[in-house]
Design a protein around this motif. Structure first.
Motif, PDB file in Angstrom:
ATOM      1  N   GLY A 177      53.976  74.736  53.069  1.00  0.00           N
ATOM      2  CA  GLY A 177      53.300  75.716  53.928  1.00  0.00           C
ATOM      3  C   GLY A 177      52.492  76.668  53.049  1.00  0.00           C
ATOM      4  O   GLY A 177      52.354  76.438  51.833  1.00  0.00           O
ATOM      5  N   GLY A 183      50.449  72.583  54.797  1.00  0.00           N
ATOM      6  CA  GLY A 183      49.955  73.549  55.782  1.00  0.00           C
ATOM      7  C   GLY A 183      51.110  74.175  56.552  1.00  0.00           C
ATOM      8  O   GLY A 183      51.007  75.298  57.032  1.00  0.00           O
ATOM      9  N   ILE A 231      59.426  73.369  46.807  1.00  0.00           N
ATOM     10  CA  ILE A 231      59.842  72.583  47.976  1.00  0.00           C
ATOM     11  C   ILE A 231      59.266  73.235  49.230  1.00  0.00           C
ATOM     12  O   ILE A 231      59.581  74.384  49.543  1.00  0.00           O
ATOM     13  N   GLY A 232      58.397  72.496  49.915  1.00  0.00           N
ATOM     14  CA  GLY A 232      57.749  73.027  51.113  1.00  0.00           C
ATOM     15  C   GLY A 232      56.276  73.264  50.846  1.00  0.00           C
ATOM     16  O   GLY A 232      55.916  73.890  49.841  1.00  0.00           O
ATOM     17  N   ARG A 236      43.252  79.398  64.553  1.00  0.00           N
ATOM     18  CA  ARG A 236      42.542  80.497  63.882  1.00  0.00           C
ATOM     19  C   ARG A 236      43.543  81.549  63.420  1.00  0.00           C
ATOM     20  O   ARG A 236      44.269  82.116  64.228  1.00  0.00           O
ATOM     21  N   SER A 251      56.549  66.638  55.491  1.00  0.00           N
ATOM     22  CA  SER A 251      55.711  66.180  56.591  1.00  0.00           C
ATOM     23  C   SER A 251      54.227  66.286  56.210  1.00  0.00           C
ATOM     24  O   SER A 251      53.636  65.313  55.754  1.00  0.00           O
ATOM     25  N   VAL A 300      56.608  69.442  46.850  1.00  0.00           N
ATOM     26  CA  VAL A 300      57.178  68.364  47.665  1.00  0.00           C
ATOM     27  C   VAL A 300      57.180  68.802  49.128  1.00  0.00           C
ATOM     28  O   VAL A 300      57.758  69.840  49.470  1.00  0.00           O
ATOM     29  N   ASN A 320      44.763  87.146  60.191  1.00  0.00           N
ATOM     30  CA  ASN A 320      45.325  88.176  59.317  1.00  0.00           C
ATOM     31  C   ASN A 320      45.667  87.660  57.923  1.00  0.00           C
ATOM     32  O   ASN A 320      46.506  88.206  57.245  1.00  0.00           O
TER      33      ASN A 320
HETATM   34  C1  LIG Z   1      50.677  77.665  65.939  1.00  0.00           C
HETATM   35  C2  LIG Z   1      51.001  78.744  64.932  1.00  0.00           C
HETATM   36  C3  LIG Z   1      50.086  79.779  64.720  1.00  0.00           C
HETATM   37  C4  LIG Z   1      50.380  80.798  63.795  1.00  0.00           C
HETATM   38  N1  LIG Z   1      49.462  81.777  63.593  1.00  0.00           N
HETATM   39  C5  LIG Z   1      49.734  82.782  62.699  1.00  0.00           C
HETATM   40  C6  LIG Z   1      48.780  83.827  62.475  1.00  0.00           C
HETATM   41  O1  LIG Z   1      47.707  83.835  63.059  1.00  0.00           O
HETATM   42  N2  LIG Z   1      49.119  84.790  61.581  1.00  0.00           N
HETATM   43  C7  LIG Z   1      50.327  84.803  60.922  1.00  0.00           C
HETATM   44  O2  LIG Z   1      50.575  85.695  60.122  1.00  0.00           O
HETATM   45  N3  LIG Z   1      51.234  83.822  61.133  1.00  0.00           N
HETATM   46  C8  LIG Z   1      50.979  82.823  62.002  1.00  0.00           C
HETATM   47  N4  LIG Z   1      51.908  81.854  62.221  1.00  0.00           N
HETATM   48  C9  LIG Z   1      53.137  81.888  61.433  1.00  0.00           C
HETATM   49  C10 LIG Z   1      52.849  81.344  60.033  1.00  0.00           C
HETATM   50  O3  LIG Z   1      52.225  80.083  60.156  1.00  0.00           O
HETATM   51  C11 LIG Z   1      54.139  81.216  59.228  1.00  0.00           C
HETATM   52  O4  LIG Z   1      54.676  82.502  59.045  1.00  0.00           O
HETATM   53  C12 LIG Z   1      53.853  80.592  57.871  1.00  0.00           C
HETATM   54  O5  LIG Z   1      53.359  79.267  58.028  1.00  0.00           O
HETATM   55  C13 LIG Z   1      55.133  80.569  57.035  1.00  0.00           C
HETATM   56  O6  LIG Z   1      54.787  79.947  55.823  1.00  0.00           O
HETATM   57  P1  LIG Z   1      55.871  79.264  54.909  1.00  0.00           P
HETATM   58  O7  LIG Z   1      55.113  78.548  53.829  1.00  0.00           O
HETATM   59  O8  LIG Z   1      56.890  80.257  54.513  1.00  0.00           O
HETATM   60  O9  LIG Z   1      56.656  78.222  55.822  1.00  0.00           O
HETATM   61  P2  LIG Z   1      56.168  77.003  56.798  1.00  0.00           P
HETATM   62  O10 LIG Z   1      54.752  77.195  57.207  1.00  0.00           O
HETATM   63  O11 LIG Z   1      57.227  76.895  57.798  1.00  0.00           O
HETATM   64  O12 LIG Z   1      56.219  75.790  55.795  1.00  0.00           O
HETATM   65  C14 LIG Z   1      57.413  75.270  55.317  1.00  0.00           C
HETATM   66  C15 LIG Z   1      57.156  73.816  54.909  1.00  0.00           C
HETATM   67  O13 LIG Z   1      58.304  73.337  54.241  1.00  0.00           O
HETATM   68  C16 LIG Z   1      58.522  71.993  54.618  1.00  0.00           C
HETATM   69  N5  LIG Z   1      59.919  71.688  54.386  1.00  0.00           N
HETATM   70  C17 LIG Z   1      61.008  72.250  55.002  1.00  0.00           C
HETATM   71  N6  LIG Z   1      62.134  71.698  54.547  1.00  0.00           N
HETATM   72  C18 LIG Z   1      61.772  70.771  53.630  1.00  0.00           C
HETATM   73  C19 LIG Z   1      62.504  69.852  52.835  1.00  0.00           C
HETATM   74  N7  LIG Z   1      63.835  69.793  52.868  1.00  0.00           N
HETATM   75  N8  LIG Z   1      61.832  69.037  52.006  1.00  0.00           N
HETATM   76  C20 LIG Z   1      60.465  69.080  51.932  1.00  0.00           C
HETATM   77  N9  LIG Z   1      59.728  69.918  52.689  1.00  0.00           N
HETATM   78  C21 LIG Z   1      60.364  70.751  53.521  1.00  0.00           C
HETATM   79  C22 LIG Z   1      58.124  71.945  56.075  1.00  0.00           C
HETATM   80  O14 LIG Z   1      57.796  70.638  56.492  1.00  0.00           O
HETATM   81  C23 LIG Z   1      56.922  72.905  56.092  1.00  0.00           C
HETATM   82  O15 LIG Z   1      55.716  72.211  55.910  1.00  0.00           O
HETATM   83  C24 LIG Z   1      51.635  80.815  63.109  1.00  0.00           C
HETATM   84  C25 LIG Z   1      52.543  79.779  63.326  1.00  0.00           C
HETATM   85  C26 LIG Z   1      52.251  78.754  64.223  1.00  0.00           C
HETATM   86  C27 LIG Z   1      53.239  77.639  64.437  1.00  0.00           C
END
Ligand SMILES: Cc1cc2nc3c(=O)[nH]c(=O)nc-3n(C[C@H](O)[C@H](O)[C@H](O)COP(=O)(O)OP(=O)(O)OC[C@H]3O[C@@H](n4cnc5c(N)ncnc54)[C@H](O)[C@@H]3O)c2cc1C
Length: 348
Positions: A241, A267, A238-239, A275, A264, A261, A278
């Motif tokens: 990212g 990514g 789920i998610g 960019r 939105s 799943v 890291n």
């Molecule tokens: C503009 C920007 C620049 C960044 N640059 C850097 C960088 O240069 N270096 C770095 O280390 N970090 C950076 N970060 C932080 C990094 O992007 C996050 O730490 C990383 O994306 C976290 O990954 P994740 O997969 O844990 O969660 P997220 O990226 O938050 O992804 C979670 C996903 O789960 C989905 N989701 C949530 N709830 C549900 C649900 N109930 N059902 C279905 N889907 C759901 C969301 O829609 C989302 O797409 C940046 C963040 C931003 C916003």
């Protein structure tokens, strides 16, 4: 018919400053791909860029670009970097001599290189064609496949119009924007039988108008998967990212029947970054969009399903199975569930 006409305009471009080598590459390419693709050859980076710009203006598609590394004035990596701006979806191959393999490895990050080929590649049946076959297949399956663009007609200050544009952009769906203030926007609204009171209107590539579409409806119409193909999986992630995409790649590559799943756009937060410096394996940085596109392709290659615009609203334990419930009430079950939902910020 449509398919034949489409591939007749699709190009494989090759550039090498040595006329003999350039002719030899073009000859090998024509022998295998000449019937389905147009082979265009150039003898310098500048003339290849000029050719790409002309192709773009004519609306032609470019599937693969092969560039020699050692060229005077503009080397292959510099050329590919500029070619990316014109045809970001084209697959990129660098032709190198053995001594230049280090440069080729560096280029993997600089220009998001898909492959490097050592010269000479005789016999092409073993060393050239299998690589090109894979790249052409990946190009055909990629988000850049030749689809007539989706059209969005809306008002530039409307929040709903902006949401739809963001959804399409983050899911890397090509679209064309028309303001209601421009004549073409008015013409499209009239053709869709709308008076502009309800915006945006999205016109899908097959000509279906969608008025104020919700994300799941929009996703389905622009070719993003929204429905699981099975009732039961080994793994539901789920998610979408970086964490979720990573989990889907590893789950599927270990042979687990995997579905990801995402409510939105894949990514997650990283998808919005211009960019990232890291991330492991990208010493020169990578854009969030590129990272996402590559991760999606990698997950799909191992057979993971990716559902977009589906929100998970509940998780239940039913004996050995875990049931993941979507916000529309439908459900899918699995042996294991990984929550990779990241963060969401409370907004003012
Ligand atoms: C503009 C920007 C620049 C960044 N640059 C850097 C960088 O240069 N270096 C770095 O280390 N970090 C950076 N970060 C932080 C990094 O992007 C996050 O730490 C990383 O994306 C976290 O990954 P994740 O997969 O844990 O969660 P997220 O990226 O938050 O992804 C979670 C996903 O789960 C989905 N989701 C949530 N709830 C549900 C649900 N109930 N059902 C279905 N889907 C759901 C969301 O829609 C989302 O797409 C940046 C963040 C931003 C916003």
């Amino acid at each position: 018919m449509a398919q034949a006409a489409e591939s007749a305009r699709t190009v494989i471009l090759t550039v090498d400053d040595d006329p003999g080598v350039s002719r030899a590459v073009a000859r090998d390419l024509r022998r295998r791909y000449g019937e389905s693709y147009r082979i265009v050859r150039a003898e310098s980076g500048e003339s290849a860029l000029e050719a790409l710009r002309e192709l773009k203006l004519r609306g032609d598609l470019v599937a693969v670009i092969l560039a020699d590394y050692r060229m005077p004035q503009m080397n292959g990596i510099e050329f590919l970097e500029q070619a990316l701006d014109v045809y970001p979806g084209a697959r990129r191959v660098l032709l190198t001599a053995y001594a230049d393999t280090n440069a080729a490895i560096d280029a993997i990050n600089v220009v998001d290189l898909d492959h490097y080929l050592l010269k000479p590649w005789d016999p092409p049946e073993e060393k050239l064609y299998p690589v090109l076959d894979d790249l052409l297949e990946a190009w055909r399956c990629s988000e850049y496949r030749p689809v007539p663009a989706t059209k969005v007609v809306g008002h530039r200050w409307s929040a709903r119009s902006s949401d739809v544009r963001e959804f399409l952009a983050r899911n890397q769906v090509p679209y064309r924007w028309y303001s209601t203030e421009e004549p073409e926007g008015q013409r499209l609204l009239a053709a869709a039988g709308q008076d502009g009171q309800r915006l945006p209107v999205v016109i899908t590539p097959d000509g279906t108008p969608l008025v104020e579409p919700e994300a799941p409806d929009l996703a389905t119409h622009v070719g993003l998967a929204t429905t699981p193909t099975a009732d039961f999986y080994d793994l539901v992630v789920i998610g979408g990212g970086p964490a979720g995409l990573g989990a889907a790649v590893y789950g599927a590559s270990e042979g687990l029947r995997t579905v990801l799943v995402e409510r939105s756009a894949t990514g997650g937060q990283a998808g919005q970054s211009s960019r990232i410096e890291n991330y492991l394996g990208f010493p020169d940085g990578v854009s969030g969009a590129q990272l996402t596109e590559r991760a999606r392709r990698q997950a799909a290659k191992f057979g993971a399903e990716i559902l977009t615009a589906r929100e998970v609203a509940g998780l239940e334990v039913n004996g050995a199975a875990r049931t993941v419930r979507f916000s529309d009430g439908s459900a899918v079950a699995a042996h294991s569930v990984i929550l990779a939902t990241g963060v969401s910020y409370r907004q003012l």
